[in-house]
Design an enzyme around this catalytic site. Structure first.
Site: not given
Ligand code: NAD
Ligand code: TYD
Length: 350
Positions: A131-133, A156, A160
């Protein structure tokens, strides 16, 4: 036939990656390993679950013995590692789970890859999705590039960051053929409604207050999830070992602006008079340590691997709303049960 392990394939982004690989590469066998936590849902993969080249395995990446046996059995050629605890708010209330899955889980997969490939790394690949975080919080200007120093500020992002460092360390120390990508905020179908967009959708639909943390001034760079899956495909096949690629939508939005756009679309789709949904916007107590701004410079992947985001934000947001409206049963299913407790804990005292 190549066998590829995709971890976390029942989650939001993972399910899009599994779908893309299963459909696009019939000569790959895709093994989806997922623990099915609250965020994992096999309904995300209904359309491909019967395909010949797809197999689901339920399991936990933290369980070293299980992982070692899995690698012995399948002899994977490649790993695309997405499994993670992924929600910042949950990491604030319960950080320890993030250490187990995101750090211990990643090192188990790195070790299993290294051992199963026995130092013969030809045509092998370990791809870690991040992630960019990890880069921390930007002020009003500037962008994250691949060389920006890590400065994670939530449990988190710290977990990561640690998994990214471990992955890179295995490249330098053991020459494990790794690639890493760091992506901005994703949105689209199948996202669990703890994240901003689907949570707001669900509340607007049900005429409930839409919680905006602080003043809604925080900025995220939003990318449609299928654009991310395409980038993952390109990096998996064409990325250079040891390299990192930033992926972003070049689409910065303040949370407030984003939610206002979502409200406008929802008014139209639900045939509500203009401004009705916007009245649900409610400012609530800010997230602890809330990062102000994320913005990705994705010049490297655009120039070197010829990837670019294809879905414009307004179009992507409308497609997302349409999907959630058409998949009411999916949303009902994931918001029953434990979601109600999560919501109460997270929002009722805010
Ligand atoms: P998500 O929470 O929707 O899915 C995570 C999946 O991992 C789930 O299916 C869960 O059951 C599985 N999981 C969790 N713990 C586990 C374990 N111990 N063993 C096996 N499986 C397990 O997450 P997402 O939003 O799809 O993100 C996927 C990846 O991309 C993550 O690594 C996250 O850090 C990265 N990412 C997400 C975003 C975003 O905006 N969502 C952006 C950048 C990077
Ligand atoms: P989120 O979707 O949790 O992603 P991330 O924290 O990984 O960026 O949140 C996106 C942005 O929205 C973040 O600045 C937090 C804000 N946010 C709210 O304002 N209200 C909410 O209920 C949630 C879940 C997030």
């Amino acid at each position: 036939m190549k066998t590829i392990l995709i971890t976390g394939g029942a989650g939001f982004i993972g399910s899009h990656v599994v779908r893309l690989f299963v459909n696009k590469y019939p000569d790959y066998k895709i093994v989806n390993l997922d623990k099915l936590t609250y965020a994992g849902n096999l309904a995300n993969l209904k359309d491909i679950e019967k395909k010949q080249n797809y197999e689901f395995v339920k399991g936990d990446i933290v369980d070293k013995d299980f992982i070692d046996k899995l690698f012995e059995k399948y002899k994977f050629d490649g790993i695309i590692h997405l499994a993670a605890e992924s929600h910042v708010d949950r990491s604030i209330t319960n950080p320890t789970e993030f250490i187990f899955t995101n750090i211990v889980g990643t090192i188990n997969l790195l070790n299993a890859s290294k051992n199963s490939w026995k130092d013969n790394f030809e045509n092998k690949r370990f791809y870690h999705i991040s992630t960019d975080e990890v880069y921390g919080s930007l002020g009003k200007t500037g962008h994250f590039v691949e060389t920006t120093a890590y400065d994670p500020r939530s449990p988190y992002s710290a977990s990561k960051a640690c998994s990214d460092h471990l992955t890179r360390a295995y490249f330098h120390t053991y020459k494990l053929p790794v690639v890493i990508s760091n992506c901005s905020n994703n949105y689209g179908p199948y996202q669990f409604p703890e994240k901003l967009i689907p949570l707001a959708f669900n509340n607007i639909k049900n005429n409930k207050p839409v919680p905006i943390y602080g003043k809604g001034e925080n900025i995220r760079d939003w990318l449609y999830v299928e654009d991310h899956a395409n980038a993952i495909d390109i990096i998996y096949h064409k990325g250079i070992n040891g390299e990192t690629y930033n992926i972003g939508g070049n689409n910065e939005q303040t949370n407030l602006n984003l939610i206002k756009k979502l409200c406008e679309i929802m008014d139209l789709k639900l045939k509500r008079s203009k401004g009705t949904s916007g009245k649900l916007i409610t400012f609530v107590k800010d997230r602890a340590g809330h990062d102000l701004r994320y913005a990705i410079d994705s010049t490297k992947i655009q120039k070197k691997l010829k990837w670019k985001p294809l879905v414009k934000f307004e179009k992507g947001l409308e497609k997302t709303v349409d999907w959630y409206l058409e998949n009411e049963a999916w949303l009902k299913n994931v918001t029953s049960g434990s979601y109600q407790n999560y919501y109460k804990q997270q929002y009722l005292k805010r």
